[in-house]
Design a protein around this motif. Structure first.
Motif, PDB file in Angstrom:
ATOM      1  N   VAL A  18       0.835  -1.205   0.000  1.00  0.00           N
ATOM      2  CA  VAL A  18       0.000   0.000   0.000  1.00  0.00           C
ATOM      3  C   VAL A  18       0.866   1.249   0.000  1.00  0.00           C
ATOM      4  O   VAL A  18       0.576   2.213  -0.726  1.00  0.00           O
ATOM      5  N   ASP A  19       1.938   1.252   0.780  1.00  0.00           N
ATOM      6  CA  ASP A  19       2.835   2.415   0.801  1.00  0.00           C
ATOM      7  C   ASP A  19       3.484   2.633  -0.559  1.00  0.00           C
ATOM      8  O   ASP A  19       3.604   3.770  -1.028  1.00  0.00           O
ATOM      9  N   ASP A  20       3.907   1.556  -1.208  1.00  0.00           N
ATOM     10  CA  ASP A  20       4.503   1.665  -2.540  1.00  0.00           C
ATOM     11  C   ASP A  20       3.486   2.198  -3.542  1.00  0.00           C
ATOM     12  O   ASP A  20       3.797   3.073  -4.351  1.00  0.00           O
ATOM     13  N   MET A  21       2.271   1.702  -3.472  1.00  0.00           N
ATOM     14  CA  MET A  21       1.224   2.146  -4.394  1.00  0.00           C
ATOM     15  C   MET A  21       0.892   3.622  -4.172  1.00  0.00           C
ATOM     16  O   MET A  21       0.750   4.380  -5.127  1.00  0.00           O
ATOM     17  N   LYS A  22       0.800   4.050  -2.921  1.00  0.00           N
ATOM     18  CA  LYS A  22       0.511   5.459  -2.621  1.00  0.00           C
ATOM     19  C   LYS A  22       1.613   6.372  -3.151  1.00  0.00           C
ATOM     20  O   LYS A  22       1.332   7.416  -3.742  1.00  0.00           O
ATOM     21  N   ALA A  23       2.862   5.980  -2.945  1.00  0.00           N
ATOM     22  CA  ALA A  23       3.981   6.798  -3.425  1.00  0.00           C
ATOM     23  C   ALA A  23       3.978   6.886  -4.945  1.00  0.00           C
ATOM     24  O   ALA A  23       4.163   7.959  -5.526  1.00  0.00           O
ATOM     25  N   GLY A  39      -5.273   2.749  -8.045  1.00  0.00           N
ATOM     26  CA  GLY A  39      -4.425   1.577  -7.929  1.00  0.00           C
ATOM     27  C   GLY A  39      -5.050   0.484  -7.088  1.00  0.00           C
ATOM     28  O   GLY A  39      -5.934   0.733  -6.272  1.00  0.00           O
ATOM     29  N   LYS A  40      -4.558  -0.733  -7.307  1.00  0.00           N
ATOM     30  CA  LYS A  40      -4.994  -1.900  -6.535  1.00  0.00           C
ATOM     31  C   LYS A  40      -3.758  -2.727  -6.235  1.00  0.00           C
ATOM     32  O   LYS A  40      -2.949  -3.012  -7.117  1.00  0.00           O
ATOM     33  N   ALA A  41      -3.619  -3.105  -4.985  1.00  0.00           N
ATOM     34  CA  ALA A  41      -2.503  -3.957  -4.592  1.00  0.00           C
ATOM     35  C   ALA A  41      -3.048  -5.320  -4.194  1.00  0.00           C
ATOM     36  O   ALA A  41      -4.003  -5.417  -3.426  1.00  0.00           O
ATOM     37  N   GLY A  42      -2.453  -6.366  -4.752  1.00  0.00           N
ATOM     38  CA  GLY A  42      -2.851  -7.712  -4.364  1.00  0.00           C
ATOM     39  C   GLY A  42      -4.029  -8.244  -5.130  1.00  0.00           C
ATOM     40  O   GLY A  42      -4.325  -7.830  -6.242  1.00  0.00           O
ATOM     41  N   MET A  53       0.256 -10.628  -3.623  1.00  0.00           N
ATOM     42  CA  MET A  53       0.198  -9.369  -2.871  1.00  0.00           C
ATOM     43  C   MET A  53       1.246  -8.372  -3.353  1.00  0.00           C
ATOM     44  O   MET A  53       1.067  -7.174  -3.226  1.00  0.00           O
ATOM     45  N   ASP A  54       2.351  -8.864  -3.926  1.00  0.00           N
ATOM     46  CA  ASP A  54       3.395  -7.944  -4.363  1.00  0.00           C
ATOM     47  C   ASP A  54       3.128  -7.369  -5.753  1.00  0.00           C
ATOM     48  O   ASP A  54       3.939  -6.610  -6.269  1.00  0.00           O
ATOM     49  N   MET A  55       1.992  -7.682  -6.357  1.00  0.00           N
ATOM     50  CA  MET A  55       1.618  -7.126  -7.663  1.00  0.00           C
ATOM     51  C   MET A  55       0.736  -5.899  -7.463  1.00  0.00           C
ATOM     52  O   MET A  55      -0.231  -5.940  -6.716  1.00  0.00           O
ATOM     53  N   ILE A  56       1.091  -4.815  -8.113  1.00  0.00           N
ATOM     54  CA  ILE A  56       0.323  -3.579  -8.036  1.00  0.00           C
ATOM     55  C   ILE A  56      -0.210  -3.265  -9.423  1.00  0.00           C
ATOM     56  O   ILE A  56       0.521  -3.349 -10.405  1.00  0.00           O
ATOM     57  N   GLU A  57      -1.477  -2.924  -9.502  1.00  0.00           N
ATOM     58  CA  GLU A  57      -2.086  -2.511 -10.768  1.00  0.00           C
ATOM     59  C   GLU A  57      -2.524  -1.062 -10.630  1.00  0.00           C
ATOM     60  O   GLU A  57      -3.255  -0.715  -9.709  1.00  0.00           O
ATOM     61  N   THR A  58      -2.066  -0.206 -11.515  1.00  0.00           N
ATOM     62  CA  THR A  58      -2.395   1.209 -11.474  1.00  0.00           C
ATOM     63  C   THR A  58      -2.984   1.630 -12.810  1.00  0.00           C
ATOM     64  O   THR A  58      -2.381   1.408 -13.850  1.00  0.00           O
TER      65      THR A  58
END
Length: 88
Positions: A18-23, A39-42, A53-58
């Protein structure tokens, strides 16, 4: 619209993802061409989403071209560039 799918460190925790996605989303939102970033994480709660969980979609949605302001050049900059072109 553009879809960005970076991957984080393996076995990232929910907080790290979540922190990575927010940044990442905050960096993308700073561009004047960008209208909205989501964005969506996981994994989503569906059987067709196998994302770890380590996959982020933006999803990055851009503003229409006609709503963007044309870049404005300062008189001094235009004069310097004009002289450089004339000299070349």
């Amino acid at each position: 619209m553009v879809m960005d799918m970076p991957i984080t460190v393996p076995r990232a925790s929910v907080t790290e993802s979540v922190d990575d996605m927010k940044a990442r989303n905050m960096v993308l939102c700073r561009f004047p061409e960008v209208d909205m970033v989501v964005g969506k994480a996981g994994r989503a709660d569906t059987p067709t989403d196998p994302a770890p969980m380590d996959m982020i979609e933006t999803m990055v949605n851009f503003r229409p071209q006609e709503l963007l302001a044309a870049p404005q050049a300062e008189d001094a900059d235009a004069e310097i560039q004009g002289r450089a072109v004339a000299d070349a």
